[in-house]
Structure formats: structure tokens, C-alpha cells
Write a protein that holds these residues in place. Sequence first.
Motif, mmCIF file in Angstrom:
data_model
loop_
_atom_site.group_PDB
_atom_site.id
_atom_site.type_symbol
_atom_site.label_atom_id
_atom_site.label_comp_id
_atom_site.label_asym_id
_atom_site.label_seq_id
_atom_site.Cartn_x
_atom_site.Cartn_y
_atom_site.Cartn_z
ATOM 1 N N ALA A 49 6.291 -2.337 0.571
ATOM 2 C CA ALA A 49 6.374 -2.528 2.020
ATOM 3 C C ALA A 49 5.350 -3.526 2.539
ATOM 4 O O ALA A 49 5.588 -4.201 3.548
ATOM 5 C CB ALA A 49 6.193 -1.185 2.731
ATOM 6 N N ALA A 56 5.522 3.001 5.696
ATOM 7 C CA ALA A 56 6.406 2.143 4.898
ATOM 8 C C ALA A 56 7.821 2.162 5.468
ATOM 9 O O ALA A 56 8.492 1.121 5.544
ATOM 10 C CB ALA A 56 6.404 2.597 3.446
ATOM 11 N N MET A 87 9.878 -1.020 7.035
ATOM 12 C CA MET A 87 11.210 -1.400 6.562
ATOM 13 C C MET A 87 12.200 -1.486 7.722
ATOM 14 O O MET A 87 13.001 -2.426 7.811
ATOM 15 C CB MET A 87 11.708 -0.387 5.530
ATOM 16 C CG MET A 87 13.099 -0.688 4.990
ATOM 17 S SD MET A 87 13.665 0.536 3.772
ATOM 18 C CE MET A 87 13.800 1.998 4.817
#
Length: 247
Positions: free
Chosen positions: A61, A98, A102
Motif C-alpha cells: 500500500a 492500507a 487502496m
Amino acid sequence: MFLGAKGGSGVTTIACNFAVSLAQESNQNTLLIDLHLPLGDAALNLGVDAQYSTVNALQDAGRLDTNFLAKLVTKHSSGLSVLAAPGKFSPFHCTDEAIDKMMSVARLDYDFVVVDAGSRLDLSGTNLFEDAATVYLITQVSIPELRNSNRLVTEFFTAAGPKLEIVLNRYMSRSLGVDDEHITKALTRPAKWKVPNDYATAQRTQNTATPLSLEDSPISRVLRQMARVACGLPANAEKKKRFSLFG
């Protein structure tokens, strides 16, 4: 975002076919993200062979951007892009940060981002609930699922929360003697969508990895309506008028 009141509610089937319909009805860039980790099977439902997965995006990430994400997705024949769950069992713990990263990257490149969250309540620590344009709560007409739905609605969907639309999957009128009045009372609000029970069609399309949305059936008609409303179109497409030279 699609969330199940209980495992086996049919979240992945609904999410996948909604996403296909959304890509086709909107004619805009649409991405389906399978967050039903570690055993998500959106790719299997759609018949796509994904080389990379959601885990690849989440474990890197820190360097995730639109170019990196583009390399991870797989294109379905319908035009839908898919970020699949791993094909092999991959126990992986990701951080809320993360997932948020995303999602923010995905929204830069795609007009619509559909998330299959399974029945993962641990995602409540992310921004998924807060940022979602709509959360579709998938449930069935059974006492355990209606009870779970009531608890989820009460806990996560207050007046100030995200827009919630309840989807009754495998719906049959007066299932188990429970009528619409009792269903509405249990859910604290009317169900927005009722996907009819057609197990044979659903099972056949799963076994052949052919999305329900690509054929005409009672199920596909409801999912198409859901997709059209989601992208700002009338629920039902206008029928083209026929003209006759002899009329």
C-alpha cells in the motif's frame, strides 16, 4: 459496498452481478474489489483468471498508485475491472490504513468502485462505511438473518451514517410465514430491493462462470434496476418506440 448479514447470504453473487450491470448500464469505468478475504471467490463467479489480487495491493500500500493498481486488476469481458481475492489460501492481516489507501487510489481512476465485503464487520474500522455512496445490506428472510440485520442496522446505520439499502436475497412471498410487515419491523425500515428466489438459474450460472447479468431472468432484471438507480438512471430503461410505414 455489499455487506452480508450472515455468511451464505449471497453477497458475492449479488455484488458481482451488480458490478457487471453497473459497468454496462453506466458505460463508465467500474471496478469490483473483492475484500472477502482470505476466501473471496468473485473471480471464480465471473470466470476470470486473475494473476494478482487484493493482497498484492494491500501489502504494498505504501507504493500503491493508479499505475500500480492498473497492473493488478483483471478485465472481464463485460468491461468490468476486477481486483480479485487470492486464488490460493493466503492468511494476510492488513491494516485499516492500507484499505483506506487502496480505496482512495481506486476512486481516482474509476467512476464506480464496488466492494464485496462478505460479512466482515472488522472493516468497520476503515473509512468504507463512511465514504460509501451506498451500503447494500444483503439478507434473507430467516429468523437468524433478520435478527443479525436488525443488530447491524442499529449499530452501524444511524441517521447520520451512510446511505443504506436493504436487499432481500432469494426472496419468496411469505417465506416461512413471515410477511412484509414483520420483515419491515425486524429491519426497522422497508427493504429497498427483493431479489427473487431462482436457485436453479443462480447455480447454473455459477457452475458455468457466466454472470447472471448477461442473460435475462427475474434475478438479472432486479440487479439491472439496482445498477441503473446507482448510476443515476431510471430503474427501467425506456422501450424503444416502434414505427410502422403502414400505421
